[in-house]
Write an enzyme that holds these catalytic residues in place. Structure first.
Site, PDB file in Angstrom:
ATOM      1  N   LYS A 172       0.832  -1.195   0.000  1.00 28.58           N
ATOM      2  CA  LYS A 172       0.000   0.000   0.000  1.00 28.58           C
ATOM      3  C   LYS A 172       0.869   1.248   0.000  1.00 28.58           C
ATOM      4  O   LYS A 172       1.906   1.298   0.663  1.00 28.58           O
ATOM      5  CB  LYS A 172      -0.922   0.004   1.223  1.00 28.58           C
ATOM      6  N   HIS A 244      -7.614 -13.036  -0.023  1.00 27.66           N
ATOM      7  CA  HIS A 244      -7.175 -12.527   1.276  1.00 27.66           C
ATOM      8  C   HIS A 244      -7.196 -13.609   2.352  1.00 27.66           C
ATOM      9  O   HIS A 244      -6.496 -13.506   3.361  1.00 27.66           O
ATOM     10  CB  HIS A 244      -8.052 -11.353   1.696  1.00 27.66           C
ATOM     11  N   ARG A 247      -3.769 -14.912   2.981  1.00 28.53           N
ATOM     12  CA  ARG A 247      -2.939 -13.978   3.758  1.00 28.53           C
ATOM     13  C   ARG A 247      -3.250 -14.132   5.251  1.00 28.53           C
ATOM     14  O   ARG A 247      -2.349 -14.184   6.080  1.00 28.53           O
ATOM     15  CB  ARG A 247      -3.224 -12.547   3.286  1.00 28.53           C
ATOM     16  N   TYR A 279      -5.366  -9.600  12.529  1.00 30.48           N
ATOM     17  CA  TYR A 279      -5.194 -10.664  11.541  1.00 30.48           C
ATOM     18  C   TYR A 279      -4.791 -11.975  12.190  1.00 30.48           C
ATOM     19  O   TYR A 279      -5.080 -13.046  11.685  1.00 30.48           O
ATOM     20  CB  TYR A 279      -4.119 -10.266  10.517  1.00 30.48           C
TER      21      TYR A 279
END
Length: 310
Positions: A172, A244, A247, A279
């Protein structure tokens, strides 16, 4: 200046000053176009003249149409940022969105895959086709390196440093990081490069891009989503799987096997370790095991308190 002119100016600011990724920029601009279209019929309400009551009316109307707290919160954030920019540019003296309150967003933890589920998905791939070999390598790379889908599709041959077991990832805001890569993942990337990609007619514009579509162009994020959805159906995995997911699974399996949060944060490219903690959530069983293993009362099993001494 009208909405369109100021939104264009703001978009340039996001790119040049804030260094945001293309996808983030697009999300901000999409949000701002919603408020632009809302006031299109009233020429008296411009970015210069809009007041807090106008903004509140728009947000209220939007909230009736969208039940997603996450999309409402992002919209409010985009509007606040836009008017803050207008203040910085001396286009406005105040921020009419300053007092807006975002809806509370609950913690969202997407599905993760156990290692045997990932292997089941990989084993379901038809390796008799060139697309099958490529798709296996995509899954191996997503799961083996914890990449975002945008990072995967933008991965270049010149980003591969296999002698050092590293790849260079552009995340990002175009921020680059080095991510370790295992010999296992390297093996499948090399198979794809030497046995599949080598025999493709490649568009010169994408000659350095690692993962290509059948026409020799760059894979899109949407195409990777489609590939993953199709593979999960073929493997009979009844979870809401997206790129995702790999990940998230990468981070979770590292934590379960003893990796520290700081190392995981660096590999995932998170600016804040708080994001990494989300996460890499711990389930109740892990918490119980951690207490049993590390709390001194459990380590010193023979320790007894002497109530008479208290």
């Amino acid at each position: 200046m009208n909405w369109e002119e100021l939104i264009t100016l703001y978009n340039e600011y996001l790119f040049l000053e804030k260094g945001l990724s293309k996808n983030t920029q697009l999300a901000y601009i999409r949000d701002l176009k919603k408020i632009k279209y809302y006031f299109n019929k009233d020429n008296s309400i411009t970015p210069n003249t809009i007041n807090k009551e106008n903004v509140q009316d728009f947000i209220y109307d939007y909230s009736k149409k969208s039940k997603s707290s996450k999309s409402q919160a992002r919209l409010i954030s985009s509007i606040k940022s836009f008017f803050k920019f207008l203040q910085l540019e001396d286009i406005r003296k105040d921020n009419p969105a300053e007092l807006l309150e975002s809806p509370k967003i609950g913690l969202y933890l997407p599905d993760t895959l156990e290692h045997d589920e990932v292997m089941k998905l990989i084993e379901s791939i038809d390796l008799s086709t060139s697309e099958g070999e490529r798709n296996r390598t995509i899954i191996e790379t997503l799961y083996g390196c914890g990449l975002r889908v945008s990072e995967l599709v933008n991965l270049k041959l010149s980003d591969l440093f296999f002698n050092e077991n590293l790849i260079r990832v552009t995340g990002k805001g175009d921020k680059q990081r080095l991510v370790p890569i295992s010999d296992w993942t390297i093996k499948y990337i090399n198979i794809y490069i030497n046995e599949i990609r080598l025999h493709q007619t490649i568009n010169p514009k994408f000659k350095d891009i690692l993962f290509l579509n059948r026409r020799g162009g760059q894979l899109t994020r949407e195409m990777v989503f489609i590939i993953v959805k199709k593979l999960s159906r073929n493997a009979g995995i009844n979870k809401n799987i997206s790129p995702h997911t790999f990940r998230h699974s990468f981070a979770t399996v590292l934590l379960k096997n003893g990796a520290d949060l700081r190392s995981i944060q660096l590999m995932l490219g998170h600016e804040s370790i708080t994001t990494t903690e989300i996460y890499t959530h711990l389930d109740r069983e892990q918490l119980r095991e951690a207490i049993e293993k590390y709390h001194p009362f459990n380590i010193n099993k023979d320790f007894k308190t002497d109530e008479n001494k208290i």
